[in-house]
Design an enzyme around this catalytic site. Structure first.
Site, mmCIF file in Angstrom:
data_model
loop_
_atom_site.group_PDB
_atom_site.id
_atom_site.type_symbol
_atom_site.label_atom_id
_atom_site.label_comp_id
_atom_site.label_asym_id
_atom_site.label_seq_id
_atom_site.Cartn_x
_atom_site.Cartn_y
_atom_site.Cartn_z
ATOM 1 N N PRO A 79 0.816 -1.229 0.000
ATOM 2 C CA PRO A 79 0.000 0.000 0.000
ATOM 3 C C PRO A 79 0.841 1.268 0.000
ATOM 4 O O PRO A 79 0.316 2.359 -0.175
ATOM 5 C CB PRO A 79 -0.796 -0.109 1.311
ATOM 6 C CG PRO A 79 0.036 -0.977 2.204
ATOM 7 C CD PRO A 79 0.833 -1.894 1.323
ATOM 8 N N THR A 110 0.209 -5.819 2.513
ATOM 9 C CA THR A 110 1.372 -5.948 3.414
ATOM 10 C C THR A 110 1.337 -4.889 4.519
ATOM 11 O O THR A 110 0.835 -3.783 4.318
ATOM 12 C CB THR A 110 2.702 -5.841 2.641
ATOM 13 O OG1 THR A 110 2.749 -4.577 1.999
ATOM 14 C CG2 THR A 110 2.832 -6.945 1.617
ATOM 15 N N GLU A 111 1.887 -5.281 5.662
ATOM 16 C CA GLU A 111 1.871 -4.367 6.816
ATOM 17 C C GLU A 111 3.258 -3.830 7.134
ATOM 18 O O GLU A 111 3.415 -2.953 7.978
ATOM 19 C CB GLU A 111 1.323 -5.113 8.045
ATOM 20 C CG GLU A 111 -0.174 -5.340 7.918
ATOM 21 C CD GLU A 111 -0.693 -6.417 8.833
ATOM 22 O OE1 GLU A 111 0.055 -6.867 9.728
ATOM 23 O OE2 GLU A 111 -1.850 -6.821 8.633
ATOM 24 N N ALA A 113 7.712 -3.822 5.493
ATOM 25 C CA ALA A 113 8.658 -4.304 4.478
ATOM 26 C C ALA A 113 8.994 -5.762 4.786
ATOM 27 O O ALA A 113 9.066 -6.154 5.963
ATOM 28 C CB ALA A 113 9.913 -3.446 4.506
ATOM 29 N N GLY A 136 2.821 -3.461 -6.837
ATOM 30 C CA GLY A 136 3.842 -2.567 -6.286
ATOM 31 C C GLY A 136 4.916 -2.324 -7.326
ATOM 32 O O GLY A 136 4.707 -2.558 -8.524
ATOM 33 N N GLY A 137 6.084 -1.888 -6.856
ATOM 34 C CA GLY A 137 7.182 -1.565 -7.771
ATOM 35 C C GLY A 137 8.219 -2.664 -7.835
ATOM 36 O O GLY A 137 7.966 -3.816 -7.425
ATOM 37 N N ASP A 138 9.411 -2.311 -8.327
ATOM 38 C CA ASP A 138 10.484 -3.292 -8.477
ATOM 39 C C ASP A 138 10.917 -3.854 -7.125
ATOM 40 O O ASP A 138 11.266 -5.024 -7.008
ATOM 41 C CB ASP A 138 11.694 -2.650 -9.168
ATOM 42 C CG ASP A 138 11.385 -2.276 -10.614
ATOM 43 O OD1 ASP A 138 10.448 -2.867 -11.180
ATOM 44 O OD2 ASP A 138 12.069 -1.405 -11.161
ATOM 45 N N GLY A 139 10.876 -3.010 -6.081
ATOM 46 C CA GLY A 139 11.266 -3.455 -4.741
ATOM 47 C C GLY A 139 10.309 -4.524 -4.226
ATOM 48 O O GLY A 139 10.731 -5.516 -3.610
ATOM 49 N N GLY A 180 4.433 1.064 -8.596
ATOM 50 C CA GLY A 180 5.629 1.530 -7.895
ATOM 51 C C GLY A 180 6.142 2.817 -8.498
ATOM 52 O O GLY A 180 5.397 3.558 -9.150
HETATM 53 C C1 LIG Z 1 20.500 13.596 -14.917
HETATM 54 C C2 LIG Z 1 19.773 12.904 -16.031
HETATM 55 C C3 LIG Z 1 19.484 11.472 -15.676
HETATM 56 C C4 LIG Z 1 18.850 10.690 -16.832
HETATM 57 C C5 LIG Z 1 19.018 9.232 -16.545
HETATM 58 C C6 LIG Z 1 18.162 8.374 -17.402
HETATM 59 C C7 LIG Z 1 18.521 6.912 -17.237
HETATM 60 C C8 LIG Z 1 17.428 6.158 -16.578
HETATM 61 C C9 LIG Z 1 17.709 4.659 -16.549
HETATM 62 C C10 LIG Z 1 16.852 4.055 -15.517
HETATM 63 C C11 LIG Z 1 17.166 2.591 -15.286
HETATM 64 C C12 LIG Z 1 16.312 2.094 -14.189
HETATM 65 C C13 LIG Z 1 16.627 0.706 -13.794
HETATM 66 C C14 LIG Z 1 15.650 0.268 -12.729
HETATM 67 C C15 LIG Z 1 15.856 0.438 -11.455
HETATM 68 C C16 LIG Z 1 14.794 0.081 -10.438
HETATM 69 O O1 LIG Z 1 14.913 -1.256 -10.058
HETATM 70 C C17 LIG Z 1 14.974 0.961 -9.200
HETATM 71 C C18 LIG Z 1 13.852 0.672 -8.162
HETATM 72 O O2 LIG Z 1 12.595 0.839 -8.716
HETATM 73 P P1 LIG Z 1 11.256 0.975 -7.807
HETATM 74 O O3 LIG Z 1 11.298 -0.082 -6.758
HETATM 75 O O4 LIG Z 1 10.097 0.835 -8.732
HETATM 76 O O5 LIG Z 1 11.344 2.326 -7.172
HETATM 77 N N1 LIG Z 1 14.911 2.356 -9.597
HETATM 78 C C19 LIG Z 1 15.991 3.135 -9.558
HETATM 79 O O6 LIG Z 1 17.049 2.749 -9.121
HETATM 80 C C20 LIG Z 1 15.801 4.567 -10.056
HETATM 81 C C21 LIG Z 1 16.888 4.976 -11.024
HETATM 82 C C22 LIG Z 1 16.602 6.371 -11.499
HETATM 83 C C23 LIG Z 1 17.793 6.991 -12.169
HETATM 84 C C24 LIG Z 1 17.597 8.439 -12.485
HETATM 85 N N1 LIG Z 2 3.443 -2.376 4.117
HETATM 86 C C1 LIG Z 2 4.661 -1.903 3.863
HETATM 87 N N2 LIG Z 2 5.185 -0.881 4.583
HETATM 88 C C2 LIG Z 2 6.394 -0.371 4.314
HETATM 89 N N3 LIG Z 2 7.204 -0.837 3.322
HETATM 90 C C3 LIG Z 2 6.747 -1.862 2.585
HETATM 91 C C4 LIG Z 2 5.468 -2.448 2.813
HETATM 92 N N4 LIG Z 2 5.274 -3.444 1.916
HETATM 93 C C5 LIG Z 2 6.406 -3.494 1.164
HETATM 94 N N5 LIG Z 2 7.282 -2.557 1.543
HETATM 95 C C6 LIG Z 2 8.621 -2.221 0.988
HETATM 96 O O1 LIG Z 2 8.492 -1.034 0.234
HETATM 97 C C7 LIG Z 2 9.626 -0.932 -0.632
HETATM 98 C C8 LIG Z 2 9.284 -0.208 -1.908
HETATM 99 O O2 LIG Z 2 8.255 -0.868 -2.527
HETATM 100 P P1 LIG Z 2 7.897 -0.736 -4.057
HETATM 101 O O3 LIG Z 2 6.550 -1.378 -4.204
HETATM 102 O O4 LIG Z 2 8.970 -1.256 -4.890
HETATM 103 O O5 LIG Z 2 7.710 0.830 -4.279
HETATM 104 P P2 LIG Z 2 8.639 1.914 -5.015
HETATM 105 O O6 LIG Z 2 8.642 1.560 -6.455
HETATM 106 O O7 LIG Z 2 7.953 3.200 -4.758
HETATM 107 O O8 LIG Z 2 10.008 1.837 -4.411
HETATM 108 C C9 LIG Z 2 10.074 -2.351 -0.880
HETATM 109 O O9 LIG Z 2 11.406 -2.446 -0.465
HETATM 110 C C10 LIG Z 2 9.167 -3.214 -0.008
HETATM 111 O O10 LIG Z 2 9.929 -4.183 0.670
#
Ligand SMILES: CCCCCCCCCCCCC/C=C/[C@@H](O)[C@H](COP(=O)(O)O)NC(=O)CCCCC
Ligand SMILES: Nc1ncnc2c1ncn2[C@@H]1O[C@H](COP(=O)(O)OP(=O)(O)O)[C@@H](O)[C@H]1O
Ligand SMILES: [Ca+2]
Length: 480
Positions: A79, A110-111, A113, A136-139, A180
Site C-alpha cells: 500500500p 502488506t503491513e 517491508a 507494487g514496484g520493483d522493490g 511503484g
Molecule cells: C540527470 C539525467 C538522468 C537521466 C538518466 C536516465 C537513465 C534512466 C535509466 C533508468 C534505469 C532504471 C533501472 C531500474 C531500477 C529500479 O529497479 C529501481 C527501483 O525501482 P522501484 O522499486 O520501482 O522504485 N529504480 C531506480 O534505481 C531509479 C533509477 C533512477 C535513475 C535516475
Molecule cells: N506495508 C509496507 N510498509 C512499508 N514498506 C513496505 C510495505 N510493503 C512493502 N514494503 C517495501 O516497500 C519498498 C518499496 O516498494 P515498491 O513497491 O517497490 O515501491 P517503489 O517503487 O515506490 O520503491 C520495498 O522495499 C518493499 O519491501
C-alpha cells in the site's frame, strides 16, 4: 465473426450470459497502442434459449482446455509503493478482470517491508495456487521473488550460499501489477506500465522465463537481481533517494540531478567471464521481443547441457576509475528510459550486460545519460565499455589493500607494510571513497561482490514485448 473468433479465441477470457434475454457476451483482449491491452466484448443474441446455452457451454469447454491459465492466485499489495495507490489500483482495475475471468484470489495487503517475502518463504500454502501476484514496484517484486526462490531452494535442499550449486527453477509464475516508482521489470517484460494490461496477461496465462543473478560476498549469499545491479551512479541515486521517499517517484529525479552534480568516481577491479556461443553482443541491435529466438535457443541448450562447468574459462580483468558499473540482466526499459540501460539485453538468455562507465568529464557523462532517453547509442563513447557476461566480480580499491591475491608476491613483510599504509590512509581520510550497489532498487550491504547468472530461474505472467501490429488502430489509446 467465426473467423475473428477463431483467430482471437486464445485471447477470450470470460463469458457472461442472460437466460431470459437470450444473449451471451464474450470478453476478449484487444490490443491498443503502446503495447496496452484492453477488455472488449461482443454480444451474441439468439432467439432460442437452447442454442444460446449451447454457445455458452461450448465456449466454457474451450476455455477449460486452456490449462496454462491460472485459477487461484495469491496476491500481495504494497500500500506504500509509488504514489501509494496500490490498493486502489487493485480494487478498481484488476479485481474486476480476475473476477470476469473466474480467477479466485487470496489477497494480502502488506503491513511492513518484507512481509510478503517472509510469508512466501515460510507460511504460504503454495500448493493451493497457480501463481503469485505483486501489486507494487520493483522493490516489491524483488521481495516476492526472494521469498519464492528461497523457498524453492530450501524445499529442494539447495544451499543458496554456495555458488557451485545449481539453483532449482521456481514452479509458480509471478504476475506484476505496476504500482511503484520505476516499474522497470513490468515495463521491460510487457512494454507498458499499465495495470489493466498486466492483469490481462495474467488471466490469459502468459509465461515468460527470466534470468536471475545471485549476488554473493565471499561464501555468503546476499541477494538476487533480475534487472539492474548498479554501483556508482545508480547506487548513489538510490541511497540518496531513500531519504526522500516521502516525495514519491519524483525522488529519483531530484537524487539523479544531485548525484550527477556530485560527479563521484570509484576505483576498483571488475573481472568477468564472457558469454560464449550464440548469445550475441550488447551492441548488436537484436532486441529481445516476444518469442525471442536467442532466449528460445537458451531454453533448448539448457535441456542438452545442464550447468556447464566453467572451470576452463578465462576471466577478463579490468582495473580503473568508474563513474558507474552496471549489470543489466534485461533491457531495464522504463518510462524514464524507453529503450533501457542495455537495449539489446535479453530476458532469458542466461547472461547479463556489464556496462563500465569510466571516469570522464561531467559534460561527457551527461551526454551518455541523456542518450538513455533518446534514440542515440549510449555505448558509443570512448569512456564506455559493454560486455555480455555470465559471471562477474567486483572488488573496490580499498579492499584490494587487504586482498591476499594482490599481496601474495610481497610475502609476509610486504603484506604487513601495505596493510599499514592502508590503515594510515583510512585514518587521514584520503582513502578512495566507496559507493553502494543498487540491486533492483534495494541497497546492498557489501561492496565486494561475486555475481552469477542463473538462466531462466523464474517465470512471469508475461510474454515479452510484442512487435507492434501493422493493423493497429492509430486512434486507440492506452489510458482509460
Ligand atoms: C540527470 C539525467 C538522468 C537521466 C538518466 C536516465 C537513465 C534512466 C535509466 C533508468 C534505469 C532504471 C533501472 C531500474 C531500477 C529500479 O529497479 C529501481 C527501483 O525501482 P522501484 O522499486 O520501482 O522504485 N529504480 C531506480 O534505481 C531509479 C533509477 C533512477 C535513475 C535516475
Ligand atoms: N506495508 C509496507 N510498509 C512499508 N514498506 C513496505 C510495505 N510493503 C512493502 N514494503 C517495501 O516497500 C519498498 C518499496 O516498494 P515498491 O513497491 O517497490 O515501491 P517503489 O517503487 O515506490 O520503491 C520495498 O522495499 C518493499 O519491501
Ligand atoms: Ca539476460
Amino acid at each position: 465473426m467465426i473467423l475473428i473468433m477463431q483467430v482471437t479465441f486464445y485471447l477470450v477470457f470470460g463469458i457472461m450470459w442472460h437466460f431470459h434475454l437470450c444473449f451471451s457476451a464474450v470478453f476478449y483482449v484487444e490490443r491498443m497502442r503502446q503495447h496496452c491491452w484492453r477488455c472488449s466484448n461482443v454480444t451474441f443474441h439468439c432467439s432460442e434459449h437452447s442454442m444460446c446455452l449451447l454457445w455458452v457451454q461450448t465456449i466454457r469447454e474451450q476455455l477449460a482446455l486452456l490449462t496454462n491459465r491460472p485459477k487461484n492466485l495469491l496476491v500481495y499489495i504494497n500500500p506504500y509503493g509509488g504514489k501509494q495507490r496500490g490498493k486502489q489500483i487493485y480494487d478498481h482495475k484488476v479485481a474486476p478482470i480476475f473476477s470476469r475471468a473466474s480467477v479466485s484470489t487470496d489477497v494480502i495487503v502488506t503491513e511492513r517491508a518484507n512481509h510478503a517475502r517472509d510469508h512466501l518463504k515460510t507460511e504460504a500454502d503454495l500448493k493451493k495456487y497457480d501463481g503469485v501476484v505483486c501489486v507494487g514496484g520493483d522493490g516489491m517484486f524483488s521481495e516476492m521473488m526472494h521469498g519464492l526462490v528461497s523457498r524453492t531452494q530450501r524445499e529442494a535442499g539447495v544451499d543458496e550460499n554456495s555458488m557451485e550449486e545449481t539453483l532449482m527453477p521456481c514452479g509458480l509464475r509471478i504476475g506484476i501489477i505496476p504500482a511503484g516508482s520505476t516499474d522497470c521489470i513490468c515495463y521491460a517484460t510487457v512494454g507498458s506500465n499499465d495495470p489493466v494490461t498486466s492483469a490481462l496477461h495474467i488471466v490469459v496465462g502468459d509465461s515468460q522465463p527470466m534470468d536471475v543473478c545471485s549476488v554473493h560476498n565471499e561464501d555468503s549469499f546476499l541477494r538476487y537481481s533480475v534487472s539492474l545491479l548498479g554501483y556508482g551512479f545508480y547506487g548513489d541515486v538510490l541511497t540518496d533517494s531513500e531519504r526522500k521517499r516521502w516525495m514519491g517517484p519524483a525522488r529519483y529525479d531530484i537524487s539523479g540531478v544531485k548525484t550527477f552534480l556530485s560527479h563521484r568516481y570509484y576505483e576498483g577491479t571488475v573481472s568477468f567471464l564472457p558469454a560464449e556461443g550464440d548469445s550475441g553482443t550488447p551492441r548488436d541491435k537484436m532486441q529481445c521481443r516476444s518469442g525471442c529466438s536467442i532466449c528460445l535457443q537458451t531454453s533448448s541448450d539448457q535441456l542438452v547441457s545442464k550447468n556447464e562447468d566453467s572451470c576452463g574459462d578465462t576471466w577478463t580483468v579490468i582495473r580503473g576509475k568508474f563513474l558507474a558499473i552496471n549489470a543489466a540482466s534485461m533491457s531495464c526499459a522504463c518510462p524514464r528510459s524507453p529503450k533501457g540501460l542495455s537495449p539489446s539485453a535479453h530476458l532469458a538468455d542466461g547472461t547479463t550486460d556489464l556496462i563500465l562507465v569510466r571516469k570522464c568529464s561531467r559534460l561527457n557523462f551527461l551526454c551518455h545519460l541523456l542518450r538513455h532517453t533518446n534514440k542515440e547509442d549510449q555505448f558509443d563513447h570512448s569512456f564506455v565499455e559493454v560486455y555480455r557476461v555470465k559471471q562477474f566480480r567486483f572488488t573496490p580499491r580499498y579492499q584490494e589493500c587487504d586482498s591476499e591475491v594482490d599481496l601474495r608476491e610481497s610475502g609476509a613483510t610486504g603484506k604487513r607494510f601495505l596493510s599499514q599504509i592502508c590503515r594510515e590512509h583510512r585514518a587521514c581520510g584520503c582513502m578512495p571513497s566507496q559507493s553502494n550497489w543498487n540491486c533492483d532498487g534495494e541497497i546492498l550491504p557489501h561492496t565486494a561482490i561475486q555475481v552469477l547468472v542463473h538462466s531462466q530461474l523464474i517465470k512471469l505472467f508475461a510474454r515479452g514485448i510484442e512487435e507492434q501490429p501493422v493493423f493497429e488502430d492509430p486512434y486507440a489509446q492506452c489510458a482509460i
